[in-house]
Design a protein around this motif. Structure first.
Motif: not given
Lengths: 469, 469
Positions: A441-442, A444-445
């Motif tokens: 997962k990113d 930032v996310a």
């Protein structure tokens, strides 16, 4: 802790604070991979009781783990020492207004009960999957459940108009709107849908109903390879004006496993083809759904004509149509045996991945190229909601070690990520995909998810340790 | 501040930092109610530039107010001394894949450009409202815009698969997925859709496209009263299998104002009836959309038959059908003159309310009972997306004072709240409905909104003072 249990008994009644052997049916999960050891299971009978239970748990510092139908397979309801909060006694259909096509349901309503209640008014609640006989509204909302009709009607999120949630601080957040347009601030219900109980306890919802299809056209299609399947789908969508309700893919490996485990269900074709697609169209308009003067139903003719053209063009090799409701049910029974036949063989590494619609064949080719280097004797097995690009992809390794599990999952995820897909399509994250969240997962996310979690649940009371690595 | 402006010029180029007379086209809003006095308007040309601008603004402590097509009417882009961030240079359609039915668009793409790009592939982007020639993707996402086709296709939220957002701390949140199923954690894009720029700057999105209807059936219907309208809608939905794309309500007061302000547009009926409904069906299936052997199109026949039955039953009094595309466009032109004819008369108190589908007639009756006691000489005017329960309800008071405005709005909201409706259906909150948020929104919901806002934007940099009271 005895004081705490006594306090809970004071709120919900002693009969509804379960311990010991009584918790077993909640503690054992549907996949067989997980086993919980909760402090207790509490079964509140009203929203006020849910609020009081959460408040008491917050004071006692005991984590709260919501559970409904216990059909999840990602460990989302596991807990060691936490309090399982079962919503099964919140089981009223509070309201069903056929004219407005809405149902107001509590979190403990079993999916099939809502199906039946809607059917009594010639309506349909279009969320449909194998576990519908025990899955409950709270769970399907908390996992944003998908299933076989997402292609036409969207996933649970798309079917929810309003929500009632007990927050981590015990307050009740009332978002029980039935409005089709409401832009009065942030659409808060969206945060709780798919949050797997980490932000609060969903206690009730307003769900959309749709007119029940008056006719179905259902067929199984044999193909030599998967490539032309998207063209097949798009042609059927074009011919019918978007009436395809299900588009399911079962390869030869699936059919062989089905024949072994459930020979009673039969097979659609005498010789198992490399690719079997099951398609279903549904229509409500009388012009398409009712028999015409010559006795034919336009919907069936549309499907037969489209498949006839594909057969002539050599894109498919055979097709069988369900001519009766019994034949239709037999086709669905083969598809819905998926969970049973997957878990009949162990060790199994099962995944729930999705990718762009035109990437599925590439995924299968690339992964099968890689697999022998990881485990030369491994076999694979797939069943897919192909119209959503969603594969339940299983590897049967020769070696059941956790290391092999990780290697196989990583290899699958590598290919999926290259193709801009996801490692978690519809089953949720729970415990089983937390590593994937960390890896894929990113960042930032992930930070934003942590910020939201902290903002709504600063003491990490609600289903701690799930979803967010 | 000169240092800050110089820094911005270093990021985006001096030509794209606007001050003085150059900001006027951004500062003046479409409703005429608001006028901004921004420090400057900055027009970044890339996501990286947006990120750098937001970071610089954060360091300087200057609020950032995103603006796109400037078609909003709730004051959502107003600022005194803040930095307006225009996305108009982020205007690329990055990708349009007809097979997968997705378009990847930047925030500054004008809605009609996306309509045209989709039409070139026989596809449709089903977000349709009067301002589509200047409204941009960033704004429609930030306000979760609705319009005339929500009934069939949902509002902007339902059409968005992926999102790219620059956060308050300048980081880029990449949620640019085109997946139809993705449960890998919280669905974060939902928070930014409809947040009116208070949580970050939307820079790009993946939007769904749908097959373009191959035929429309469009009619204007005259009725003596509104009561049977929902039955009319449900009958047309049933007969067509849910193909109603628009169901718009224009009362006699609307038609009289139209005749006065835009006599060139004509009227559908010689004598203005109490109620005019405009209905449009759209079909893609050849069986419904193509002319049969006798030259008739099934879709048109379905609508004509349904209205014929309603006429015989005495539920409607007349109907006219659009027989040509020119006639269809003339019908739409009358509907889309709504904003123009509303603002042609001042003072006007305009609202954007929604309620359950079966409550609209009750609302009108109850409010018209109350109005004389507030302003005996006031007149009202409505145009409604009736199929969504969404009314643009306007009162023309005899007294243009802020006190009268508040009294009228409060009275409208009282009735709406009794009927379980909302004071903000599709235009957003901005500044104009902040009082309503304070008065009408569940206090728990307001607290949760504040918690989310603080979590994502702790220094209140992004569009401060909007939405949340």
């Amino acid at each position: 802790m005895q004081d705490f249990l006594a306090e809970l008994a004071g709120i919900v009644g002693a009969a509804h604070v379960l311990t010991g052997a009584d918790v077993e049916r909640f503690a054992k999960d549907a996949s067989g991979h997980y086993h919980a050891a909760p402090l207790a299971v509490v079964r509140p009978g009203s929203v006020a009781e849910v609020s009081a239970v959460v408040t008491a748990a917050g004071r006692a510092g005991v984590p709260v783990v919501p559970i409904s139908g216990n059909t999840g397979i990602v460990g989302g309801t596991m807990t060691e020492g936490g309090l399982m909060l079962s919503v099964e006694r919140l089981n009223r259909i509070r309201e069903l207004r056929p004219g407005a096509r809405v149902a107001v349901v509590e979190a403990g309503v079993v999916l099939d009960r809502l199906h039946e209640a809607a059917a009594a008014h010639d309506l349909y609640f279009p969320l449909w999957f194998g576990a519908r006989g025990s899955a409950m509204i709270g769970g399907v909302l908390s996992t944003n459940a998908g299933g076989s009709n997402v292609l036409r009607y969207g996933s649970t999120r798309a079917l929810c108009l309003g929500l009632e949630v007990v927050l981590a601080d015990g307050r009740v957040l009332n978002l029980m709107s039935e409005l089709h347009k409401d832009n009065s601030g942030y659409d808060l219900k969206q945060m709780f849908i798919g949050a797997e109980g980490t932000l609060g306890v969903i206690t009730a919802a307003v769900m959309k109903l749709v007119p029940a299809p008056r006719a179905h056209a259902t067929a199984c299609i044999a193909m030599d390879r998967l490539g032309p399947a998207l063209e097949l789908l798009n042609r059927c969508q074009k011919a019918s004006g978007g009436l395809v309700e299900a588009f399911e893919f079962m390869p030869d490996t699936y059919m062989r496993q089905l024949r072994k485990v459930r020979p009673d269900l039969g097979l659609p074709f005498e010789t198992i083809p490399p690719v079997t697609i099951m398609i279903e169209l549904g229509a409500t308009a009388p012009a398409l759904a009712e028999a015409g003067p010559d006795g034919s139903v336009a919907l069936a003719t549309i499907l037969e004509d489209a498949l006839g053209e594909m057969l002539e063009a050599g894109l498919i090799t055979d097709a069988v149509f369900a001519r009766t409701e019994a034949q239709r049910r037999a086709m669905w029974a083969r598809r819905e045996a998926a969970a049973e036949i997957t878990y009949a063989r162990m060790p199994a590494i099962d995944t729930d991945i999705a990718m762009p619609l035109d990437a599925v064949e590439t995924f299968l080719a690339r992964f099968h190229d890689r697999l022998p280097a990881i485990d030369a004797g491994a076999e694979t097995f797939t069943v897919a909601h192909l119209g959503d690009g969603n594969l339940h992809f299983t590897v049967f390794p020769t070696d059941g070690s956790p290391e092999m599990h990780d290697r196989v999952v990583e290899a699958i995820e590598d290919v999926v990520q290259d193709l801009r897909g996801t490692f978690s399509a519809e089953h949720g994250v729970g415990l089983s995909k937390k590593n994937s969240m960390a890896r894929r997962k990113d960042p930032v996310a992930l930070d934003v998810m942590r910020a939201v979690k902290t903002a709504l649940d600063p003491t990490n009371l609600m289903n701690p340790g799930k979803i967010i690595p």
